[in-house]
Design an enzyme around this catalytic site. Structure first.
Site, PDB file in Angstrom:
ATOM      1  CG  HIS A  67       6.700  -2.759   8.756  1.00  0.00           C
ATOM      2  ND1 HIS A  67       5.323  -2.902   8.700  1.00  0.00           N
ATOM      3  CD2 HIS A  67       7.196  -3.594   7.812  1.00  0.00           C
ATOM      4  CE1 HIS A  67       5.019  -3.782   7.760  1.00  0.00           C
ATOM      5  NE2 HIS A  67       6.138  -4.214   7.211  1.00  0.00           N
ATOM      6  CB  THR A  88      -0.941  -0.006   1.211  1.00  0.00           C
ATOM      7  OG1 THR A  88      -1.640  -1.252   1.253  1.00  0.00           O
ATOM      8  CG2 THR A  88      -1.949   1.126   1.132  1.00  0.00           C
TER       9      THR A  88
END
Length: 275
Positions: free
Chosen positions: A148, A109
């Site tokens: 992340h 994404t």
């Protein structure tokens, strides 16, 4: 019934699935056999329909809707949690036109959002997400698109933020940013899918009630071992949308797909998102 389940080694996923995969919640006789891999590997395995249940990027979901439906629980949707574009020296995105940008995978994404943001004039270089900051530092690439826990640690690497794609998305749409979701094979049927959704919610609730129980499992797989970074990661990515997407979460996914379809980044698809 035993189902195969793929998810990432990131702290939010290991936190979410610890209780489910360690027999601490019941799913009416349904058990899971887990496999852990980075999200772009999971995206590509899902294209081959490898697992019954799997975490994927929402970008990848656009190419998977024939075989998979989206679950309402277990995903990564939120605010203030978007991908970042990092550089060695302070700069802005206009200076990166035609430059080499490392991305964590073409089905992430993060890459979809980068394409939605800009004119796609960059030269993209795919590499594992955990190599990107080093590649920016060394000059192998001019910029890096990071995901992340990198959003918590890039300062320590001496890097600078050129763009926060989450901030951009939220200012554009007013919606939370949909990053990843949990999919189930459509052939499993409504009863099994609902049982899994419920099991994931109860796994999250268990982890919140017993936060120390999952820590050894989380640390076994975490890229960043610092407790503060792990806790920040979980606090940011595991939220009310992880329990249930709700109307706002579903609107965010639909808006992401509508914009990407309009830009012809993803194909149009009439399959319903949910079973």
């Amino acid at each position: 019934m035993q189902l195969s389940l793929g998810y990432s080694p990131c702290p939010n996923d290991t936190f979410i699935f610890h209780a489910l995969t360690h027999g601490l919640v019941d799913m009416n006789g349904i058990t899971v056999s887990e496999s852990l891999a980075d999200v772009e590997t999971l995206n590509r395995l899902a294209l081959d329909a490898r697992y019954d249940l799997t975490k994927v990027s929402f970008h990848a979901l656009a190419f998977l809707r024939d075989n998979y439906c989206l679950l309402r629980s277990g995903g990564a949707v939120g605010r203030g949690c978007g991908p970042l574009v990092l550089t060695r020296k302070p700069t802005d995105m206009s200076a990166l036109s035609g430059k080499r940008i490392a991305i964590p995978g073409r089905f992430t994404t993060a890459y979809m959002l980068l394409m939605l943001y800009g004119d796609q004039s960059w030269e993209v270089v795919e590499m594992p997400f955990d190599r990107i900051m080093d590649a920016v530092q060394s000059g192998e690439v001019d910029a890096g698109l990071v995901i992340h826990e990198s959003r918590f640690t890039y300062h320590a690497h001496g890097l600078h933020k050129a763009l926060d794609l989450g901030e951009w998305w939220e200012s554009e749409t007013g919606l939370p940013i949909p990053l990843g979701g949990i999919l189930a094979r459509r052939t499993l049927g409504v009863e099994v899918v609902r049982a899994v959704e419920s099991g994931i919610r109860r796994s999250i609730e268990y982890a919140r009630r017993h936060p120390e129980a999952a820590k050894p499992y989380i640390k076994e797989y975490a890229q960043e071992m610092d407790d503060a970074v792990i806790d920040s990661h979980i606090g940011l990515y595991v939220n009310e949308f992880s329990l249930d997407l709700g109307e706002e979460g579903m609107s965010a996914v639909e808006e992401l797909f509508a914009r990407a379809e309009y830009r012809r980044i993803i194909p149009t698809d009439d399959n319903p998102l949910f079973l």
